[in-house]
Design an enzyme around this catalytic site. Structure first.
Site, mmCIF file in Angstrom:
data_model
loop_
_atom_site.group_PDB
_atom_site.id
_atom_site.type_symbol
_atom_site.label_atom_id
_atom_site.label_comp_id
_atom_site.label_asym_id
_atom_site.label_seq_id
_atom_site.Cartn_x
_atom_site.Cartn_y
_atom_site.Cartn_z
ATOM 1 N N HIS A 1 -19.710 -21.641 -32.532
ATOM 2 C CA HIS A 1 -19.853 -20.278 -32.014
ATOM 3 C C HIS A 1 -20.944 -20.242 -30.965
ATOM 4 C CE1 HIS A 1 -20.931 -15.976 -31.936
ATOM 5 N NE2 HIS A 1 -19.680 -15.764 -32.321
ATOM 6 N N LYS B 1 -21.180 -14.847 -41.433
ATOM 7 C CA LYS B 1 -20.794 -13.952 -40.335
ATOM 8 C C LYS B 1 -19.659 -13.004 -40.722
ATOM 9 C CE LYS B 1 -20.925 -14.586 -35.832
ATOM 10 N NZ LYS B 1 -19.611 -14.051 -35.624
ATOM 11 N N HIS C 1 -15.539 -3.827 -33.195
ATOM 12 C CA HIS C 1 -14.226 -3.814 -32.548
ATOM 13 C C HIS C 1 -13.389 -2.633 -33.023
ATOM 14 C CE1 HIS C 1 -14.647 -8.510 -32.231
ATOM 15 N NE2 HIS C 1 -15.546 -7.856 -31.514
ATOM 16 N N HIS D 1 -27.691 -8.605 -32.512
ATOM 17 C CA HIS D 1 -27.236 -9.025 -31.186
ATOM 18 C C HIS D 1 -28.201 -8.619 -30.074
ATOM 19 C CE1 HIS D 1 -23.235 -8.936 -33.291
ATOM 20 N NE2 HIS D 1 -23.015 -9.986 -32.541
#
Length: 421
Positions: free
Chosen positions: A168, A178, A102, A194
């Site tokens: 989640h 995490k 992010h 991912h």
């Protein structure tokens, strides 16, 4: 009847059929004295001696926090940690913002997240997953990638990870490991964590920790440079702390997940024609990328060929950083998107969110109620709505007057599932 969805920093009133089923987690009141509860947890942690006894006055201490898209109450937790570790000089602390992939947070946002006092007292830095100068190579993962973690974290004498625990959509539960993986990992490590195979594994889903490949990789990576102490909390719909889990990373997190599962996961007897969901309001509904979690929660109980209506304010846009929008526009249909991402040669960060969204869209139609321009919603292959009640009325033409409707006012803070599945 009238019901309310968490939306932005307020709530959204929605009129739904009287027969609608409203599904919420079992409500837990906030702790009467949050600070006292945290202090007690630091004094009597799970599987460890008291925190204060573990940290020397000469130690360089790294505290990893979750970024602004998460509601972890770090404006409380970090000051209380600093208070507990008052014997360590301020200049020996670094607070690392676990951004994953992010964007950076600004100083103003750090003040919002931590309070002016903390930001003025100790050094606060953003993690940069793409910058190898800020990473340390720790070895090779059995999942097929090199492992890189934040350099300041690795080089600290004592490492603390904070977070909050909730179901989640592919890691089973948030919090715990995490915070480190993917919070402060390098991009190569994050992309493997991912990848399409990991995200597509049937065991990578809400509330499941058993043989979940993402939890297995998170545990492995954490084991290469383990946090010396974990401080996690659970929250209710008012973002009040309901329980504190502190101590040894894996043992304390396991206890927190069991607690969260007990009140957050709700069984239903059958699937519904229409499921209306929120994305649990601010900060999780800041952008469309995060709103995929609300869609995924609704996917658990909507019929194949049904409809999901997701209310997410999206005050931060789609967003305009990352690859989410670009990937969505690379193919014309959700089915084609899944085929593209499933190709082992395809690798682009943010593909995991697009993959999860496409899985939902192949199963059901998805409408979005937000502050976004209609064109932005349509570019994401979603349908805009400005009136949820009117959309429900229109859907009766497809599902009949007796269409079944479920409402998830808190979005992914509640994880419904069909009994026996």
């Amino acid at each position: 009847m009238e019901t309310f969805l968490q939306y932005g920093k307020t709530s959204l009133s929605v009129t739904v059929p009287d027969s609608s089923v409203v599904i919420e987690p079992r409500f837990l009141a906030g702790l009467s004295d949050e600070k006292a509860a945290v202090q007690q947890a630091l004094l009597s942690p799970i599987g460890l001696p008291p925190l204060k006894d573990l940290v020397k006055s000469t130690d360089k201490v790294a505290i990893v926090i979750s970024d602004i898209t998460r509601p972890t109450p770090n404006d409380k937790l970090v000051p209380w940690l600093l208070e507990e570790l008052a014997h360590v000089p301020d200049e020996q602390f670094v607070v690392i913002n676990g951004t994953g992939t992010h964007r950076d947070q600004t100083r103003e946002e750090f003040v919002q997240m931590l309070g002016e006092k903390v930001v003025s007292r100790v050094r606060v830095v953003n993690h940069h997953c793409h910058n190898k100068d800020e990473l340390v190579h720790l070895g090779r993962s059995s999942f097929g990638c090199d492992v890189y973690l934040n350099k300041e974290y690795v080089e600290a004498d004592f490492r603390i990870v904070t977070g909050f625990i909730e179901p989640h959509f592919f890691a089973g539960f948030s919090g715990g490991p995490k915070g480190i993986m993917p919070g402060i990992a390098g991009i190569e490590t994050i992309l493997t964590f991912h990848n399409a195979r990991m995200i597509g594994d049937p065991l990578a889903t809400w509330g499941n920790m058993e043989n979940n490949p993402l939890q297995r990789m998170a545990r492995e990576v954490n084991g290469m440079c383990k946090p010396d102490f974990m401080l996690n909390v659970t929250l209710n719909k008012d973002k009040a702390i309901t329980q504190v889990f502190a101590g040894e990373l894996f043992e304390a997190h396991e206890k927190g997940c069991a607690f969260a599962k007990e009140h957050a996961m709700v069984p239903v007897s059958e699937r519904f024609d229409v499921v209306i969901t929120s994305n649990s309001g601010y900060p999780l509904d800041q952008n469309l990328y995060q709103a995929v979690k609300g869609m995924s929660a609704a996917h658990k109980i909507v019929k194949q060929g049904g409809t999901i209506i997701c209310a997410a304010e999206c005050s931060d846009g789609i967003p305009n950083h990352g690859n989410y929008t670009e990937i969505l526009q690379m193919r014309a249909t959700p089915k084609d998107i899944l085929e593209m991402i499933g190709d082992p040669s395809f690798q682009k960060f943010d593909q995991w969110q697009v993959q999860k969204q496409a899985v939902v869209q192949v199963w059901a139609d998805v409408y979005v109620y937000s502050s976004l321009p209609d064109e932005d919603v349509k570019q994401a292959m979603l349908k805009p709505t400005h009136d949820i009640a009117a959309t429900l009325e229109q859907l009766k033409a497809r599902y009949g007057e007796n269409m079944s409707v479920a409402v998830l006012p808190l979005g992914p803070l509640t994880i419904p599932y069909v009994s026996g599945t």
